[in-house]
Design a protein around this motif. Structure first.
Motif, PDB file in Angstrom:
ATOM      1  N   GLU A  94      -0.026   4.020  -4.699  1.00 35.07           N
ATOM      2  CA  GLU A  94       0.023   2.896  -5.633  1.00 35.07           C
ATOM      3  C   GLU A  94       0.715   1.698  -4.992  1.00 35.07           C
ATOM      4  O   GLU A  94       0.255   0.565  -5.138  1.00 35.07           O
ATOM      5  N   GLU A  95       1.818   1.944  -4.274  1.00 33.48           N
ATOM      6  CA  GLU A  95       2.503   0.845  -3.577  1.00 33.48           C
ATOM      7  C   GLU A  95       1.580   0.220  -2.531  1.00 33.48           C
ATOM      8  O   GLU A  95       1.535  -1.005  -2.395  1.00 33.48           O
ATOM      9  N   ALA A  96       0.867   1.072  -1.794  1.00 32.43           N
ATOM     10  CA  ALA A  96      -0.056   0.559  -0.783  1.00 32.43           C
ATOM     11  C   ALA A  96      -1.165  -0.269  -1.437  1.00 32.43           C
ATOM     12  O   ALA A  96      -1.555  -1.321  -0.918  1.00 32.43           O
ATOM     13  N   ARG A  97      -1.649   0.200  -2.575  1.00 33.09           N
ATOM     14  CA  ARG A  97      -2.686  -0.540  -3.296  1.00 33.09           C
ATOM     15  C   ARG A  97      -2.148  -1.902  -3.728  1.00 33.09           C
ATOM     16  O   ARG A  97      -2.807  -2.931  -3.582  1.00 33.09           O
ATOM     17  N   ILE A 103      -1.543  -8.685  -0.216  1.00 29.99           N
ATOM     18  CA  ILE A 103      -1.993  -9.225   1.068  1.00 29.99           C
ATOM     19  C   ILE A 103      -3.313  -9.968   0.890  1.00 29.99           C
ATOM     20  O   ILE A 103      -3.498 -11.058   1.435  1.00 29.99           O
ATOM     21  N   VAL A 104      -4.232  -9.384   0.105  1.00 26.94           N
ATOM     22  CA  VAL A 104      -5.514 -10.053  -0.141  1.00 26.94           C
ATOM     23  C   VAL A 104      -5.280 -11.383  -0.856  1.00 26.94           C
ATOM     24  O   VAL A 104      -5.873 -12.406  -0.490  1.00 26.94           O
TER      25      VAL A 104
END
Length: 186
Positions: A94-97, A103-104
């Motif tokens: 979830e953190e990576a998402r 970032i996007v």
């Protein structure tokens, strides 16, 4: 029956059906001695061996039960750790998402800013080129107008101050006529 006992007493041969009492008594004595010896020496060893085996079996059972309890506790602990690891993995995903989305968004914002900068730079460059073209055209139109006016008037307009005034007046008249024409067209 009396008859058989009398026959044995008279010296007749012994009947195979009737026991010899001396042998019966001797057999009872030997049996009693064997019974006592077995009871005193062999049976205690058997009892001791049985007790040791019973203790070993009970100890093995209790050890097995304790090992089973330890195994159950370890299994529960491992299952808890596995559940914690799964929860941690889900949290990390979830953190990576979220980081990916950030970032996007950041890249999109950066691209938008870069695009705006490029457009503004392009507009500024176009405006500079337009001003340069206008200046160049004014100089050319001025030179042509001065030459033409000199031919029409018949006098030389080589004087820079005079030439500049004539060109400015000509361009002002030209812009005024274009402004009224384009204003009436719209």
């Amino acid at each position: 029956m009396d008859h058989i006992v009398l026959a044995a007493a008279e010296g007749e041969t012994h009947s195979p059906v009737l026991p010899v009492w001396s042998e019966v008594i001797l057999a009872l004595i030997v049996f009693a001695i064997l019974f006592v010896l077995l009871r005193k020496f062999v049976v205690p060893n058997f009892e001791k061996t049985f007790a040791e085996r019973t203790q070993a079996i009970e100890g093995g059972l209790s050890a097995a039960e304790s090992k089973q309890a330890e195994a159950d506790a370890k299994l529960a602990e491992l299952e808890k750790q596995l559940a914690d690891a799964r929860h941690e993995a889900a949290r990390i995903r979830e953190e990576a998402r979220e980081q990916g989305a950030a970032i996007v968004a950041e890249m999109r914002e950066s691209a938008q800013a870069e695009s705006s900068r490029i457009v503004e730079h392009g507009k500024a460059q176009i405006e500079a080129e337009r001003q340069q073209a206008v200046t160049s055209l004014r100089a050319e139109v001025g030179a042509l107008a001065t030459g033409l006016a000199g031919r029409i008037v018949g006098e030389s307009l080589e004087d820079d101050a005079r030439q500049s005034r004539v060109v400015e007046r000509f361009l002002a008249d030209l812009e005024a006529s274009n402004g009224t024409t384009s204003g009436s067209v719209n």
